[in-house]
Design an enzyme around this catalytic site. Structure first.
Site, PDB file in Angstrom:
ATOM      1  N   ARG A 247       3.561   2.938  20.765  1.00  0.00           N
ATOM      2  CA  ARG A 247       4.399   3.965  21.396  1.00  0.00           C
ATOM      3  C   ARG A 247       3.716   5.335  21.387  1.00  0.00           C
ATOM      4  NH1 ARG A 247       8.360   0.603  18.824  1.00  0.00           N
ATOM      5  NH2 ARG A 247       9.821  -0.146  20.377  1.00  0.00           N
ATOM      6  N   CYS A 248       2.453   5.344  21.709  1.00  0.00           N
ATOM      7  CA  CYS A 248       1.661   6.566  21.664  1.00  0.00           C
ATOM      8  C   CYS A 248       1.196   6.916  23.073  1.00  0.00           C
ATOM      9  CB  CYS A 248       0.449   6.339  20.740  1.00  0.00           C
ATOM     10  SG  CYS A 248      -0.684   7.730  20.638  1.00  0.00           S
ATOM     11  N   GLY A 249       0.998   8.185  23.326  1.00  0.00           N
ATOM     12  CA  GLY A 249       0.479   8.624  24.613  1.00  0.00           C
ATOM     13  C   GLY A 249      -0.924   8.107  24.890  1.00  0.00           C
ATOM     14  N   PHE A 250      -1.630   7.677  23.861  1.00  0.00           N
ATOM     15  CA  PHE A 250      -2.985   7.153  24.018  1.00  0.00           C
ATOM     16  C   PHE A 250      -3.017   5.621  24.081  1.00  0.00           C
ATOM     17  CE2 PHE A 250      -3.694  11.276  21.862  1.00  0.00           C
ATOM     18  CZ  PHE A 250      -4.496  11.879  22.832  1.00  0.00           C
ATOM     19  N   THR A 251      -1.854   4.985  24.127  1.00  0.00           N
ATOM     20  CA  THR A 251      -1.781   3.523  24.090  1.00  0.00           C
ATOM     21  C   THR A 251      -2.559   2.876  25.224  1.00  0.00           C
ATOM     22  OG1 THR A 251       0.323   3.592  22.926  1.00  0.00           O
ATOM     23  CG2 THR A 251      -0.183   1.550  24.039  1.00  0.00           C
TER      24      THR A 251
END
Length: 170
Positions: A49-53
């Site tokens: 659930r990360c912006g970098f996923t």
């Protein structure tokens, strides 16, 4: 801080190498880094659930393109930054169905703080502050000699030219 970081890299004793560590795998298996002697390791703390996923996609391409040349990609799911709340099964299902991941994934693991996995403590002790993940998708590149070669912040994509240059050189 810069001088401390440079000094700690230069004075690293390396009483252990990366190949001395083991992780528990997401499937309940043991991931023994001793099996990766003379290989380049890319160890990345990951989160669903990360912006970098979306970097999962680049990591999979990296693994696919370089595995025959001795590169090993290892994803280390962590909830240290409150973006990996699922179970190991949830994480595995997400990685496989969303990104087709088939590189090695550990079970959910602490990568910062006093309860960090010993690999992360070792990396910090031998490479200094740049080895400490500041966020998800922090990358630690271990050379064929079992020592930290370089680290990359979350914003550096695994497909970036500076990242690929380090892999190609090693």
């Amino acid at each position: 801080i810069i001088m401390f970081s440079i000094f700690s890299k230069l004075s690293a004793q390396y009483n252990q190498l990366a190949t001395d560590f083991k992780f528990d795998g997401i499937d309940g298996n043991v991931i023994d880094f001793n099996n990766y002697k003379n290989k380049v390791l890319v160890v990345v703390n990951v989160a669903s659930r990360c912006g970098f996923t979306n970097q999962y996609e680049d990591l999979q391409k990296l693994w696919s393109n370089y595995k025959k040349q001795g590169l090993v990609v290892i994803g280390v799911p962590t909830n240290n930054f409150k973006q990996e709340t699922g179970t190991n099964k949830d994480i595995k299902d997400f990685c496989e169905t969303t990104f087709g991941i088939d590189f090695t994934i550990t079970e959910k693991t602490n990568v910062i703080g006093k309860n960090s996995h010993p690999f992360y403590i070792w990396a910090k002790e031998n490479y200094g502050m740049p080895a400490i993940p500041k966020w998800n998708f922090h990358k630690i590149v271990v050379g064929k000699n079992g020592k930290v070669l370089d680290t990359f912040a979350s914003i550096t994509k695994p497909s970036s030219s500076k990242f690929i240059k380090i892999i190609d050189q090693e």
